[in-house]
Every structure is written in C-alpha cells, then in structure tokens.
Motif scaffolding. Sequence first.
Motif, PDB file in Angstrom:
ATOM      1  N   ARG A  48       0.826  -1.204   0.000  1.00 42.13           N
ATOM      2  CA  ARG A  48       0.000   0.000   0.000  1.00 42.13           C
ATOM      3  C   ARG A  48       0.860   1.253   0.000  1.00 42.13           C
ATOM      4  NH1 ARG A  48      -5.288  -0.233   1.053  1.00 42.13           N
ATOM      5  NH2 ARG A  48      -5.247   1.775   2.141  1.00 42.13           N
ATOM      6  N   ALA A  49       1.979   1.218   0.711  1.00 44.07           N
ATOM      7  CA  ALA A  49       2.885   2.370   0.718  1.00 44.07           C
ATOM      8  C   ALA A  49       3.501   2.583  -0.661  1.00 44.07           C
ATOM      9  CB  ALA A  49       3.976   2.167   1.765  1.00 44.07           C
ATOM     10  N   ILE A  50       3.880   1.503  -1.320  1.00 46.26           N
ATOM     11  CA  ILE A  50       4.450   1.605  -2.667  1.00 46.26           C
ATOM     12  C   ILE A  50       3.434   2.210  -3.634  1.00 46.26           C
ATOM     13  CG2 ILE A  50       5.276   0.241  -4.637  1.00 46.26           C
ATOM     14  CD1 ILE A  50       6.526  -1.692  -2.572  1.00 46.26           C
ATOM     15  N   MET A  51       2.151   1.894  -3.431  1.00 41.81           N
ATOM     16  CA  MET A  51       1.095   2.415  -4.305  1.00 41.81           C
ATOM     17  C   MET A  51       0.583   3.782  -3.870  1.00 41.81           C
ATOM     18  SD  MET A  51       0.519   0.456  -6.900  1.00 41.81           S
ATOM     19  CE  MET A  51      -0.921   1.326  -7.482  1.00 41.81           C
ATOM     20  N   GLY A  52       1.078   4.323  -2.749  1.00 43.28           N
ATOM     21  CA  GLY A  52       0.606   5.619  -2.276  1.00 43.28           C
ATOM     22  C   GLY A  52      -0.743   5.557  -1.605  1.00 43.28           C
ATOM     23  N   LEU A  53      -1.047   4.427  -0.965  1.00 43.24           N
ATOM     24  CA  LEU A  53      -2.361   4.223  -0.356  1.00 43.24           C
ATOM     25  C   LEU A  53      -2.343   4.285   1.164  1.00 43.24           C
ATOM     26  CD1 LEU A  53      -3.584   1.330  -2.674  1.00 43.24           C
ATOM     27  CD2 LEU A  53      -4.491   3.674  -2.605  1.00 43.24           C
TER      28      LEU A  53
END
Length: 241
Positions: A48-53
């Motif tokens: 989720r962090a990699i996707m900006g979520l």
Amino acid sequence: MTAALSVRGLVAGYGGVPVVRAIELDVSPDTFLAVVGANGAGKSTTLRAIMGLCEVFAGTVELGGTSLDGTRTSDRVLAGLALCPEGREVFPSLSVEENLLTGAIAGQGWTGRRDALDRVYELLPRLGERRGQSAGTMSGGEQQQLAVGRALMSGPTVLLVDEASLGLAPVMVDRVFEILANIHASGTAVVAVEQNIRISSVATHIVVLEQGTISDRLVADDVGGGLYQAAQAAYFGTGGT
C-alpha cells in the motif's frame, strides 16, 4: 540494469503510527519477489505504501529510476505500477469483460483496451471463456484470476499482488501461483506478498518480514533448487504459521 522498482528506507503506516520500518527492496525487470511473513507482519502495508495508499513517514520509492514520492496512486498506475488487492474486490454485478475494462482506463488508455484484453485472455484463457459471465457467479479461484487480469489491463511493468491465495483451496492456490509465474515469464516483474510459503516455489527472490522489518533475504541462485526449503526455514524461524 536500472531496477524496475527501488524502495529505500521506507517507513509507513496509519494514523501517524509506523507499521513498517526501514524497508529496502530492489526489483529488476526479471524478478519475481515473494514477501512472506505472518499475519500482521506489515506485508500489505508495504504494498500500500508503494502504491501511495497509506501514510509514508520516510523513505523513497522509484520506478524505472524515476521518483514516485508524493505522487498520487493514479499517477503511479500510469507510470507502470498495478496492485491486485487482497480479497479480490471484483464487481459482482459486472461481467468478466466489464470488470477487466475497469482496469484499462487509467493505464494504457481506453484506446488500448482491445490489445490489453487480448493479452489478458492469452495469459488467462479461463477469463476468455467466461467473458460474458457475471463475476459474482464465479468461483473464488476464478475471481482471483479476474482480479489479476484487471490489474494487468493497465500494462504494468511491476505487478503487486496482495495475498492471492487467501481463501482458496490448495489445488487452486497452486494454479494461481502458476499463473503469477507465467505473468512473470511473459516479461512483467512481480511482487507478491503471502502468508502461504508455497509462493517460494515460483519466486526468484524471497524477503521475510517480521514485525514490520525485513528479517531475512533469499535468492534462488544462492540456494539452487532449495529455495522452498530455505524459505520455510527462514519463515518459520519468525514464528509464522
């Protein structure tokens, strides 16, 4: 070779509280990275962090050498990232093909939808057979294939997959892992987070997460045909089940 995906010093979480710390990942175009660990280890938060979520407190994420820091999730999809979420999250009242088309809009654009559909149907022929069927009437394994196919519709260079085996029968787990291996072989880098250690049978690299930090790393070339056994030893050493 420039890494397809590079993560440096990532600290991320929710409500001001870090869940993962000091995450370092390098994913080359020919990598199938499995991120394994027990429930609550921080696997999903990493994706989720990699996707900006989720909230990112420190660290950097680069795709193809270009920083994604501070960018929106939609911009990350356009750049070449795609996420197949935990729990599949298909639209039950829409047909298979309509579900797939929802993944094409933000990626290659609407004009490329036919080529994208053809590629998905080639990789996942079951979806082609069921293209007019309502997603809600499909089995769990078929819905998981649909969720993977929808993520592929944006033409990602790196596919992120969150707990693809969740809730599936063992025989279908093996089939889904085989599908991910075929996607990797077709030229898409794959990062799959899993509690199921059998994912190591198709991975080129393994990262073990424990309480939000990386506790071990394994590379197929280093351990030869014993990656599955080495991953088991590293994983169960964390207390995972």
